[in-house]
Design a protein around this motif. Sequence first.
Motif, PDB file in Angstrom:
ATOM      1  N   GLU A  74       5.594  -2.259   7.632  1.00 46.65           N
ATOM      2  CA  GLU A  74       5.623  -2.206   6.165  1.00 46.65           C
ATOM      3  C   GLU A  74       4.494  -1.347   5.614  1.00 46.65           C
ATOM      4  O   GLU A  74       4.684  -0.585   4.656  1.00 46.65           O
ATOM      5  CB  GLU A  74       5.533  -3.617   5.594  1.00 46.65           C
ATOM      6  N   ASP A 131       5.023   2.077   3.509  1.00 47.51           N
ATOM      7  CA  ASP A 131       4.465   2.229   2.170  1.00 47.51           C
ATOM      8  C   ASP A 131       3.710   3.544   2.039  1.00 47.51           C
ATOM      9  O   ASP A 131       3.800   4.228   1.014  1.00 47.51           O
ATOM     10  CB  ASP A 131       3.541   1.049   1.871  1.00 47.51           C
ATOM     11  N   SER A 155       4.930   6.898  -0.349  1.00 45.51           N
ATOM     12  CA  SER A 155       4.051   7.371  -1.417  1.00 45.51           C
ATOM     13  C   SER A 155       4.103   8.890  -1.560  1.00 45.51           C
ATOM     14  O   SER A 155       3.612   9.445  -2.538  1.00 45.51           O
ATOM     15  CB  SER A 155       2.600   6.936  -1.144  1.00 45.51           C
TER      16      SER A 155
END
Length: 389
Positions: A302, A306, A310
């Motif tokens: 995770e 992430d 971005s």
Amino acid sequence: MASIQAIFQYPSSSTTLSIPSYISAKPTITCLSFSSSSFSISSSLSSSSITDRAEIRIGLPSKGRMASETLELLKDCQLSVRQVNPRQYVAEIPQLSNLEVWFQRPKDIVRKLLSGDLDLGIMGLDTLSEFGQGDEDLILVHDALDYGDCHLSIAIPKYGIFENINSLRELAQMPQWTKEKPLRVATSFNYLGPKFMKEKGFEHVTFSTADGALEAAPAMGIADAIVDLVSSGTTLRENNLKEIEGGIILESQAVLVASKKSLIQREGVLDTTHEILERLEAHLRAVGQFTVTANMRGGSAEEVADRILSQPSLSGLQGPTVSPVFCKRDGKVTSDYYAIVICVPKRALYKSVQQLRAIGGSGVLISPLTYIFDEETPRWRDILLTLGL
């Protein structure tokens, strides 16, 4: 030298032009001959019943650039056409059993789809629109095969009374066009040309069919304007012709078409069409796409995901695939690194690699994609809906 074969004229008390939309019924054109007497030309293409032949037939262009590009596309889809004798008009695709390939002129492909002699065919959208004339038996299976790009357009001279005419509206409003002296348009598109001009409000126009290079017609005094296919526009410029604003009739490229009757009535045509469509879509969707694989250190999948999300260039088709990379350290299996897999278009490839390295990516590998298969193609769902299946 160009020769006049027929004149299509409107308006006149003895001349009518009924031109419906592309999807509606086929038009009936009443024409004016060189004498004052009139005669009728019907553009209807009657469809015969599906014959009892067992084989499935697809028509492919027989000559020119579209022919070679069609064969190249099919080869890229693992559907290579095998032609034992190059002088023969029939061939086969070994990967598709019971399928015959027939090499024909594009306009004849359309006509034979309507007559029931072919089940599938590839041609330009311009040819389909001109000779199919919105017949409901012609099903557009794939509308963008990504080659054969051109457009059908009206062109006028750069000189003389047209020097300051730069739009279709200005052309229509020229006071020179009267019932006695109409705008003369040379074209080989005797359905699309009159239909377009009628819809755009031209009142005094005649259409002539000329053999040979249409671009010469205005200079020879045969026509005031032409309606013809344009690719790069070089031929128009070299003949002192220009396109005008609002004068594009149709954007065209290669399309795959099927006979509705064949899809419904002939055994195996629906399944064969589905396979061809899936292969085409998978290949065309993969064109210009690359798989980017890299390793990235992280505490969890995770956390790594992430970081990737971005960056705007790293989202991939539906998001990145993040998988643990296992190694054995001090006798224990650990996963300090994660493998990242994303799909990136060629135009964003270098930028994506830069962004990936900036957030800790290493060991970046790049490979071109060959196919991207979806769960189901929207085009296939649309075909089933059209067929009521």
